[in-house]
Scaffold this motif. Sequence first.
Motif, mmCIF file in Angstrom:
data_model
loop_
_atom_site.group_PDB
_atom_site.id
_atom_site.type_symbol
_atom_site.label_atom_id
_atom_site.label_comp_id
_atom_site.label_asym_id
_atom_site.label_seq_id
_atom_site.Cartn_x
_atom_site.Cartn_y
_atom_site.Cartn_z
ATOM 1 N N LYS A 264 -12.837 34.682 1.910
ATOM 2 C CA LYS A 264 -12.811 34.846 0.452
ATOM 3 C C LYS A 264 -14.152 35.309 -0.099
ATOM 4 O O LYS A 264 -14.218 36.075 -1.066
ATOM 5 C CB LYS A 264 -12.385 33.545 -0.216
ATOM 6 C CG LYS A 264 -10.909 33.221 -0.041
ATOM 7 C CD LYS A 264 -10.521 31.977 -0.831
ATOM 8 C CE LYS A 264 -9.026 31.693 -0.691
ATOM 9 N NZ LYS A 264 -8.618 30.494 -1.475
ATOM 10 N N ASP A 265 -15.239 34.857 0.492
ATOM 11 C CA ASP A 265 -16.568 35.206 -0.022
ATOM 12 C C ASP A 265 -16.973 36.641 0.285
ATOM 13 O O ASP A 265 -17.990 37.121 -0.229
ATOM 14 C CB ASP A 265 -17.621 34.259 0.567
ATOM 15 C CG ASP A 265 -17.497 32.843 0.042
ATOM 16 O OD1 ASP A 265 -16.812 32.662 -0.991
ATOM 17 O OD2 ASP A 265 -18.064 31.926 0.659
ATOM 18 N N ASP A 266 -16.198 37.327 1.095
ATOM 19 C CA ASP A 266 -16.555 38.699 1.479
ATOM 20 C C ASP A 266 -16.198 39.725 0.408
ATOM 21 O O ASP A 266 -16.656 40.875 0.463
ATOM 22 C CB ASP A 266 -15.857 39.082 2.787
ATOM 23 C CG ASP A 266 -16.419 38.327 3.984
ATOM 24 O OD1 ASP A 266 -17.584 37.901 3.916
ATOM 25 O OD2 ASP A 266 -15.677 38.156 4.977
ATOM 26 N N ILE A 267 -15.362 39.352 -0.537
ATOM 27 C CA ILE A 267 -14.910 40.293 -1.564
ATOM 28 C C ILE A 267 -14.702 39.535 -2.863
ATOM 29 O O ILE A 267 -14.234 38.395 -2.864
ATOM 30 C CB ILE A 267 -13.602 41.010 -1.123
ATOM 31 C CG1 ILE A 267 -13.143 42.041 -2.173
ATOM 32 C CG2 ILE A 267 -12.496 40.023 -0.813
ATOM 33 C CD1 ILE A 267 -12.003 42.936 -1.687
ATOM 34 N N ASP A 268 -15.085 40.141 -3.968
ATOM 35 C CA ASP A 268 -14.800 39.547 -5.263
ATOM 36 C C ASP A 268 -14.360 40.629 -6.246
ATOM 37 O O ASP A 268 -14.259 41.806 -5.889
ATOM 38 C CB ASP A 268 -15.979 38.727 -5.793
ATOM 39 C CG ASP A 268 -17.252 39.548 -5.926
ATOM 40 O OD1 ASP A 268 -17.166 40.795 -5.912
ATOM 41 O OD2 ASP A 268 -18.332 38.934 -6.037
ATOM 42 N N MET A 269 -14.079 40.246 -7.474
ATOM 43 C CA MET A 269 -13.432 41.127 -8.447
ATOM 44 C C MET A 269 -14.202 41.103 -9.758
ATOM 45 O O MET A 269 -14.664 40.049 -10.195
ATOM 46 C CB MET A 269 -11.991 40.655 -8.666
ATOM 47 C CG MET A 269 -11.207 41.468 -9.672
ATOM 48 S SD MET A 269 -9.464 40.934 -9.770
ATOM 49 C CE MET A 269 -9.623 39.407 -10.700
ATOM 50 N N SER A 270 -14.328 42.262 -10.379
ATOM 51 C CA SER A 270 -14.985 42.350 -11.679
ATOM 52 C C SER A 270 -14.373 43.514 -12.461
ATOM 53 O O SER A 270 -13.532 44.251 -11.947
ATOM 54 C CB SER A 270 -16.496 42.529 -11.505
ATOM 55 O OG SER A 270 -16.764 43.740 -10.805
#
Length: 363
Positions: A264-270
């Motif tokens: 989960k920490d490898d990709i995030d959203m903005s």
Amino acid sequence: MPDDRAAQIAPIPVRPGEGRLANAPANHPPLAKARIGILLANLGTPDHYDYWSMRRYLNEFLSDRRVIDYPAWKWQPLLQLIILTKRPFTSGANYKLIWNEEKDESPLMTITKDQTAKIAQAAAERFGSDVMVDFCMRYGNPSTQSRVRAMVAAGCEKILFLPLYPQYAGATSATANDEFFRALTKEKRQPAVRTVAEYFDHPLYIDALAQSVERAYAALDSRPDVLVASYHGMPKRYLMEGDPYHCQCAKTTRLLRERLGWAKDDIDMSFQSVFGREEWLRPYTVEHVAELARQGKTNIAVIAPAFSADCIETLEEINGEIRHAFEEAGGKQFTYIPCLNDEDAHIAALMAVIEANLAGWIG
């Protein structure tokens, strides 16, 4: 400038006597052979980056009630007297930075033409010559109305309308459909029509995204600390009013992560492209990347899964303003992963969506 200056696929000429009315009298108007139309739709582009071209384009875009839904009495004076006096200069300068000078058009136009040509070729190979493929823009040229008119004139008795937005939003997919339906009101003989729904969770689309990430990461000397999936923003109020865009962006990010097999920490959203004083969907990309840098994540990659083609928001905003914010906050390595554009995996995904939506219309 002619409305259809950017049309890629010329209307198939009407040949007298070709139509289905074999027993019609000799003086009957000529008919084209019955065809199926596939009409791709993208956001749009100014014809040039000069002041008046930019003003015409921005006026059409920012007057759309799907985009800005403030009351006209309140919004139009502000738009006409202030925003459209200044913004064409700044927007034009930004377009000039990315303009395809060789073809005298924006990158979005160039890429959309390339996508259309590849889909037309794939459709001809799969369905034969009785399918016509073209594209239109919601704002600017070629207009939706001009392309619908060309398809009807060429004998298209059925039209599949595909907004090139993986996720649904009222300000993108819905307004494209609105304009398509308005165009149909101008036709005496309306074709049967279908509109294509959002396709963000189609396995081939997710796989195409994943392949683009894998290629980009394989070319880097060191793996980024995080991949930021930056989506076009919208007012938070729209989410509260029932627009599913935010949820579909979150699911796109999750599906991409699962396909890549990442934590989960490898990709995030903005969300990017915030406009006005109203609160928009958060976090804002320009602020988020700066915060990542301050947290010590100084090597990041950014991808824009809501855009089917690179445009001003990706080539100038992400690679300009957003990159600059990251570097100003201490970021060292910033990698922008291009949109899927006319990559073969993207064309295959779009063709799978098209074929599914043609079911019952074509064998």
